[in-house]
Scaffold this motif. Structure first.
Motif, short mmCIF file in Angstrom:
data_model
loop_
_atom_site.label_atom_id
_atom_site.label_comp_id
_atom_site.label_asym_id
_atom_site.label_seq_id
_atom_site.Cartn_x
_atom_site.Cartn_y
_atom_site.Cartn_z
N TYR A 45 0.82 -1.22 0.00
CA TYR A 45 0.00 0.00 0.00
C TYR A 45 0.85 1.27 0.00
CZ TYR A 45 -3.86 -3.09 1.55
OH TYR A 45 -4.80 -4.08 1.68
N VAL A 81 3.40 0.14 8.60
CA VAL A 81 2.85 0.80 9.79
C VAL A 81 3.34 0.09 11.06
CG1 VAL A 81 0.85 1.78 8.60
CG2 VAL A 81 0.66 -0.48 9.65
N PHE A 83 2.32 -1.78 13.65
CA PHE A 83 2.19 -3.18 14.06
C PHE A 83 3.07 -4.09 13.19
CE2 PHE A 83 -1.16 -3.18 10.78
CZ PHE A 83 -0.89 -4.38 10.13
N MET A 84 3.31 -3.68 11.95
CA MET A 84 4.16 -4.49 11.06
C MET A 84 5.61 -4.48 11.55
SD MET A 84 2.68 -3.17 7.41
CE MET A 84 0.91 -3.06 7.15
N CYS A 117 -2.07 2.32 12.54
CA CYS A 117 -3.13 1.66 11.77
C CYS A 117 -4.43 1.89 12.54
CB CYS A 117 -2.84 0.17 11.64
SG CYS A 117 -4.25 -0.82 11.11
N SER A 118 -5.38 2.53 11.89
CA SER A 118 -6.63 2.88 12.60
C SER A 118 -7.35 1.62 13.05
CB SER A 118 -7.53 3.73 11.70
OG SER A 118 -7.81 3.05 10.49
N LEU A 119 -7.22 0.54 12.31
CA LEU A 119 -7.85 -0.73 12.72
C LEU A 119 -7.18 -1.27 13.98
CD1 LEU A 119 -9.52 -3.31 12.45
CD2 LEU A 119 -7.94 -4.08 10.68
N ASN A 151 -3.07 -7.52 12.01
CA ASN A 151 -3.15 -6.05 12.11
C ASN A 151 -3.59 -5.66 13.52
OD1 ASN A 151 -3.12 -6.75 9.38
ND2 ASN A 151 -4.28 -4.96 8.76
N CYS A 240 -11.37 -1.44 9.30
CA CYS A 240 -10.34 -0.68 8.59
C CYS A 240 -11.03 0.49 7.91
CB CYS A 240 -9.66 -1.58 7.55
SG CYS A 240 -8.76 -0.61 6.32
N SER A 241 -10.56 1.69 8.21
CA SER A 241 -11.21 2.89 7.66
C SER A 241 -11.08 2.97 6.14
CB SER A 241 -10.64 4.13 8.33
OG SER A 241 -9.23 4.08 8.27
N VAL A 242 -10.10 2.30 5.58
CA VAL A 242 -9.91 2.31 4.12
C VAL A 242 -10.94 1.37 3.47
CG1 VAL A 242 -8.29 1.84 2.24
CG2 VAL A 242 -7.44 2.77 4.41
N HIS A 243 -10.97 0.13 3.90
CA HIS A 243 -11.85 -0.86 3.26
C HIS A 243 -13.34 -0.65 3.60
CE1 HIS A 243 -7.90 -2.79 2.77
NE2 HIS A 243 -8.44 -3.18 1.63
N GLU A 268 -11.50 -7.30 4.40
CA GLU A 268 -11.74 -6.24 5.39
C GLU A 268 -12.93 -5.37 4.98
OE1 GLU A 268 -8.15 -3.99 6.04
OE2 GLU A 268 -7.02 -5.78 6.50
N CYS A 330 -4.58 4.34 2.35
CA CYS A 330 -4.19 4.22 3.74
C CYS A 330 -3.36 5.45 4.12
CB CYS A 330 -3.40 2.94 3.97
SG CYS A 330 -2.99 2.73 5.69
N THR A 332 -2.23 6.52 6.90
CA THR A 332 -1.10 6.37 7.83
C THR A 332 0.11 5.78 7.11
OG1 THR A 332 -2.19 4.35 8.56
CG2 THR A 332 -2.37 6.26 9.98
N MET A 333 -0.15 4.82 6.23
CA MET A 333 0.94 4.25 5.44
C MET A 333 1.59 5.36 4.60
SD MET A 333 1.72 0.79 4.71
CE MET A 333 0.21 -0.10 4.81
S1 SF4 Z 1 -5.28 -0.28 5.11
FE1 SF4 Z 1 -6.54 -0.35 6.98
S2 SF4 Z 1 -5.84 -2.18 8.08
FE2 SF4 Z 1 -4.27 -1.71 6.49
S3 SF4 Z 1 -2.74 -0.47 7.61
FE3 SF4 Z 1 -4.19 0.98 6.62
S4 SF4 Z 1 -5.76 1.37 8.23
FE4 SF4 Z 1 -4.62 -0.46 8.86
#
Ligand code: SF4
Length: 378
Positions: A45, A81, A83-84, A117-119, A151, A240-243, A268, A330, A332-333
């Motif tokens: 992403y 992000v 958590f990764m 990651c908002s999720l 995630n 997930c705010s994106v999906h 998601e 995404c 944040t990414m």
């Molecule tokens: S796409 Fe959604 S789940 Fe993936 S890193 Fe971004 S906010 Fe988190």
């Protein structure tokens, strides 16, 4: 660790003033100087200019696995992000690897600490522990399997490790649910309700047996004791705010405008979208479907914008559309940009690493337990 001749500016602001060509040139200089001792990982992403500088590309778990397998690198820079980067730290610095390296850690750097990651942020360890304690008042929690989507924060993976639970990815969620039901009667699935629901629905678990646990509700996550007693999968109220932005009407609009088009979405996405689509799949599965399709196939894809745009460029022989009329990327990414990458690399090369993500030993130990369980699921 001192490599390269560039003296890093102490401050990210200095890098924000540089143009892209200068940044790329400085990043390439560090890469050349460090060679295989440096591993830059890029999530699918990521923005194009960053992913082009990555040594390896993949989804979150694939990248961490690659990091875990690599025996040459002395440092990892994770363009993804938070958590990764945590998962990469847990795997790259697991006890057996530390022993091989006489205790030397491989630092994992996240170029911008604000890349969260908002999720993942929708489930906090205190909330999950509170949920577990509340559930224990109405059901036998020894018979509940906690499953966390990859995630999620390391503390949630550790919670699963401590309670006999497991981690899943969007690629193996069905196999992990099978594994869980072979051992316990119920599942607590967090933090993404949609992945949990879509996967359980595909296994024919009735929707009435999937109550949603709202961590902000006062009692039992907003459920009656009866609903919890009758549950098979308790879904955490996260998304997930994106999906979440892909809607069933987007599918209707594409089908009307392009009869015969194939719709594929990420799990998601909400249930109504997943059920309307022709196919649902993890990032890896979506890539595979596109790569294996004959020329001239028409697609509308419901996942992150940068990935879909890249697929369009890489597969001009197919007609690829982005499923939503609005931008779903995404955010944040997207914070990982050339200035942050250059800043973090030059500091790393100068022996003054910034933004090193290090999970504490106790959390790592239990999170690794849950991750290893997942690796054994086939
Ligand atoms: S796409 Fe959604 S789940 Fe993936 S890193 Fe971004 S906010 Fe988190």
């Amino acid at each position: 660790m001192t490599h390269g001749s560039t003296t890093p500016a102490s401050n990210i602001e200095d890098y924000l003033l540089l143009d892209d060509d200068a940044l790329v040139e400085r990043i390439e200089r560090i890469r050349a100087a460090m060679g295989s001792r440096l591993l830059i990982l890029g999530h699918h992403y990521q923005r194009d200019e960053v992913i082009e500088l990555a040594d390896l590309r993949g989804d979150s778990y694939k990248l961490s696995e690659m990091a875990a397998e690599n025996r040459e690198c002395e440092a990892i820079v994770f363009c993804g992000v938070h958590f990764m980067a945590e998962t990469a730290d847990i795997l790259a610095n697991r006890p057996e690897r530390l022993a091989e390296r006489q205790g030397r850690r491989v630092p994992v750097v996240l170029p911008d600490l604000a890349a969260g990651c908002s999720l993942a942020d929708m489930a906090e360890i205190e909330q999950v522990e509170d949920c577990w304690n509340q559930m224990a008042q109405v059901i036998d929690v020894e018979d509940v399997m906690p499953i966390t989507y990859v995630n999620s924060a390391a503390s949630l993976k550790a919670f699963c490790g401590r309670h006999g639970g497991i981690v899943c990815t969007s690629a193996n969620a069905a196999a992990v649910l099978d594994w869980a039901f072979a051992r316990r009667s119920r599942v607590l699935f967090f933090p993404d309700q949609h992945l949990g629901r879509n996967t359980a629905r595909a296994m024919a678990i009735p929707i009435e047996q999937m109550p949603v646990w709202d961590p902000t509700a006062d009692d039992l996550g907003g459920n009656t004791p009866e609903a919890i007693r009758q549950s098979r999968v308790i879904l955490w109220r996260g998304h997930c705010s994106v999906h979440q932005m892909f809607l069933p009407e987007h599918i209707d609009q594409f089908r009307e405008a392009h009869p015969g088009i194939r719709i594929v979405v990420h799990p998601e996405c909400m249930r109504e979208v997943a059920e309307k689509a022709d196919a649902m799949g993890s990032t890896g599965k979506i890539l595979q479907m596109i790569e294996q399709s004959p020329p001239g196939t028409r697609w509308a894809i419901g996942t992150e914008l940068h990935l879909v745009n890249r697929l369009k460029q890489q597969h001009p022989e197919q007609e690829i559309h982005f499923l939503s009329p609005v931008v779903c990327m995404c955010e944040t990414m997207y914070r990982i940009d050339l200035p942050h990458l250059c800043w973090s690399l030059e500091n790393l090369a100068a022996g003054t690493p910034v933004n090193v993500i290090e999970v504490d030993a106790e959390t790592s130990r239990w999170a690794l337990t849950a991750l290893k369980r997942m690796l054994q699921v086939r």
